[in-house]
Design a protein around this motif. Sequence first.
Motif, short mmCIF file in Angstrom:
data_model
loop_
_atom_site.label_atom_id
_atom_site.label_comp_id
_atom_site.label_asym_id
_atom_site.label_seq_id
_atom_site.Cartn_x
_atom_site.Cartn_y
_atom_site.Cartn_z
N ALA A 49 28.68 45.71 2.38
CA ALA A 49 27.25 46.01 2.28
C ALA A 49 26.44 45.17 3.25
N SER A 50 26.94 43.99 3.59
CA SER A 50 26.19 43.11 4.48
C SER A 50 26.38 43.48 5.94
N GLY A 51 27.30 44.43 6.20
CA GLY A 51 27.52 44.84 7.57
C GLY A 51 28.73 44.22 8.20
N SER A 52 29.32 43.21 7.60
CA SER A 52 30.50 42.59 8.15
C SER A 52 31.74 43.26 7.58
N ALA A 53 32.86 43.15 8.30
CA ALA A 53 34.09 43.77 7.83
C ALA A 53 34.59 43.08 6.57
N SER A 54 35.12 43.85 5.63
CA SER A 54 35.65 43.27 4.41
C SER A 54 36.95 42.55 4.71
N SER A 55 37.33 41.66 3.80
CA SER A 55 38.50 40.82 4.04
C SER A 55 39.79 41.62 3.99
N SER A 56 39.84 42.74 3.28
CA SER A 56 41.04 43.56 3.23
C SER A 56 40.71 44.96 3.72
N LYS A 57 41.73 45.64 4.22
CA LYS A 57 41.52 46.99 4.73
C LYS A 57 41.13 47.93 3.60
N LYS A 58 40.16 48.77 3.86
CA LYS A 58 39.78 49.82 2.93
C LYS A 58 39.98 51.16 3.62
N ILE A 59 40.66 52.05 2.95
CA ILE A 59 40.93 53.36 3.53
C ILE A 59 40.37 54.44 2.62
N ALA A 60 39.57 55.32 3.20
CA ALA A 60 39.05 56.46 2.46
C ALA A 60 40.15 57.49 2.31
N VAL A 61 40.21 58.11 1.13
CA VAL A 61 41.25 59.08 0.81
C VAL A 61 40.61 60.38 0.35
N THR A 62 41.13 61.48 0.82
CA THR A 62 40.79 62.76 0.23
C THR A 62 41.94 63.14 -0.70
N PHE A 63 41.66 63.12 -1.99
CA PHE A 63 42.64 63.53 -2.99
C PHE A 63 42.47 65.02 -3.25
N ASP A 170 50.19 46.86 -2.36
CA ASP A 170 51.39 46.19 -1.85
C ASP A 170 51.39 46.10 -0.33
N ARG A 171 50.65 46.97 0.31
CA ARG A 171 50.53 46.96 1.77
C ARG A 171 49.27 46.22 2.23
N GLY A 172 48.58 45.59 1.29
CA GLY A 172 47.37 44.87 1.65
C GLY A 172 46.19 45.77 1.94
N VAL A 173 46.19 46.96 1.33
CA VAL A 173 45.16 47.96 1.58
C VAL A 173 44.48 48.34 0.27
N GLU A 174 43.20 48.56 0.32
CA GLU A 174 42.43 48.98 -0.85
C GLU A 174 41.91 50.40 -0.63
N ILE A 175 42.01 51.23 -1.65
CA ILE A 175 41.44 52.57 -1.57
C ILE A 175 39.92 52.46 -1.66
N ASP A 176 39.24 53.02 -0.72
CA ASP A 176 37.79 52.98 -0.66
C ASP A 176 37.22 54.07 -1.57
N LEU A 177 37.07 53.74 -2.84
CA LEU A 177 36.63 54.75 -3.81
C LEU A 177 35.26 55.31 -3.48
N GLU A 178 34.39 54.48 -2.98
CA GLU A 178 33.02 54.93 -2.70
C GLU A 178 33.00 56.05 -1.68
N ASN A 179 33.94 56.03 -0.74
CA ASN A 179 33.96 57.04 0.32
C ASN A 179 35.11 58.03 0.18
N SER A 180 35.79 57.98 -0.95
CA SER A 180 36.87 58.93 -1.21
C SER A 180 36.36 60.08 -2.08
N VAL A 181 37.17 61.12 -2.20
CA VAL A 181 36.74 62.31 -2.92
C VAL A 181 37.96 62.98 -3.55
N PHE A 182 37.74 63.68 -4.66
CA PHE A 182 38.80 64.51 -5.24
C PHE A 182 38.35 65.96 -5.18
N VAL A 183 39.23 66.82 -4.62
CA VAL A 183 38.94 68.24 -4.50
C VAL A 183 39.87 68.99 -5.45
#
Length: 425
Positions: A49-63, A170-183
Motif C-alpha cells: 500500500a505504501s508503494g514499495s515492494a512487499s518482502s515476499s512475492k505475491k502472485i495474482a491467480v485466476t481460479f 513452500d516456494r516463498g510465494v503468497e497468493i495475492d487474494l486482493e487481485n485474484s478472482v474465481f470464475v
Amino acid sequence: MPVVKRTAEEEPAGPAKKGVFEPSPPTLIHFTHLDPFASSSSASVSASASGSASSSKKIAVTFYDLDGTLIKPRLGGQFPKSRDDWMWWQPSVPERLKAEHEEGRHLIVISNQGDQREKIRQEWRAKLSLIAAKIPKDVPIRILAALSKTDLYRKPGIGMYEVVEKLYKDRGVEIDLENSVFVGDAAGRAAKGSVGKDHGDTDYKFALNVGLRFVTPEEHFLKHPRPKFPEPPIGFLPKKLGNLASLPHIIPSHTPITRPTLEIVLFVGPPASGKSSFFRKHFAPAGYEHINQDLLGTRDRCLRVAEGFLAEGKKVVIDNTNRNKETRAHWIRLAMRLKVPIRLFHFLCPIELAKHNNVYRACYGPSDEPVRTLLPMLAFNSYAGAFEKPSIDEGFDEIRGVNFHFEGSDEQRKKWDTYMLEPKR
C-alpha cells in the motif's frame, strides 16, 4: 484427512498427451501442465500500500471452475460421454488464458467431480491431458479436483485452496487474494427463459470462504453485466445466529458443574452439539465414566455398563441425544432403583448449527480430538421430529442448559465460520 497419497505419474506418451498427476490424497486429483514458476512472466511482485515492494512475492491467480466455465460437452448433453466429449465453453477461452498468463497471472482450476464410477473417473483423468494439449503454447495450468462428496476438498470447502496455498508458501510465494478472482458457473442463479437454473452455488460460496472476488463465466469471457443471484448466497453461517459467545455457557452458572458424590448425569441434545467435548473438558477430569450408545451398541448394554460403574462407586455421564421422555425414563428408573440422584444437561444448540458443526468436525476436526465421520442429515431431522423438551417433573434433581460456545484457535474458528458443503437432506 487421508494420509495415503498417489505417486506422481505421467500420462502415456503420445501427440495429445500432456501433463503430470502430482502426488495427492486418494480423494484429490492434482494435475499440472508446465511449471508456472519457471515462467519469467510470473516473477512479478505486488506493491504494498505504501508503494514499495512487499518482502515476499505475491502472485495474482485466476481460479476457474472447469465444467460449465472453461469447457462444456461437445455432443450437447448435460454430462460428457467420454474423454473426447468436450469443447471450450466459448471460442475465446484459450486466448483469454494466454492473455492472463502473459499478464503474469497463474491459472488454477478448482473442480468438484462426484461420479463414483471408475470408468467415468478414468475417462475424466484422461481428458485432462487432452485439455492441456489444446491450451495455447507455453501456458501453464494447474487442475485440482475433489472426488469425495463429503470431505474438506469439496467446494465450498477450502481444502483444495489450502493445498495450493501451502505449495506457494513452500516456494516463498503468497497468493495475492486482493487481485485474484474465481470464475465459476455455480452462482445460485434461478432459471430464466430457456436457460436453466444453476446446479448450485458452491463456486460463489467457495470464493467467499477463501476471500476471492467472484464472477460468472459470462462476465469474465463475454463482458456481460453481472447477473442476478442471491448475494450473499442462501445458506447457513454461524454469525446468522448472532453473537453466540455473548450467551452464558451454563444456565444457571452459580453452582459447580460436577459433584463429588455418586450420581448419574444425562446429556440431552442433537448430534454435533458439543456434548462429548463438554464431557472431556468438565466431567472426565472429575472421574466420571463415559456412557455412549454409539460405542456400546444398544441402550440395554449402556444401562448394564452404567449400573456396573455405579455399583463400583463411579459417577457416570450418559452421552446420547436422549431426545424424548420415553428414552430418558430408562435412566430415571435406574437412578430411582439405585437411589442415586440424576441431573440433566440440556445442550441448547439450534439444529442448523448442529448440522453445520457435523460437517465442520468431519472436514476440519482438531487433530487432538477423535476423528468424526459425517453423520447423515436424517440423524438431525429425526432428532428434531422426536424431541420433547426435558422437564424437572420427569424426575430429575436438576436441569441445566448449555449454550454452544466454539472452542478452538483463531484459525479453526475462521474455518468454522464459513459455508460448509451441504450433504443431501
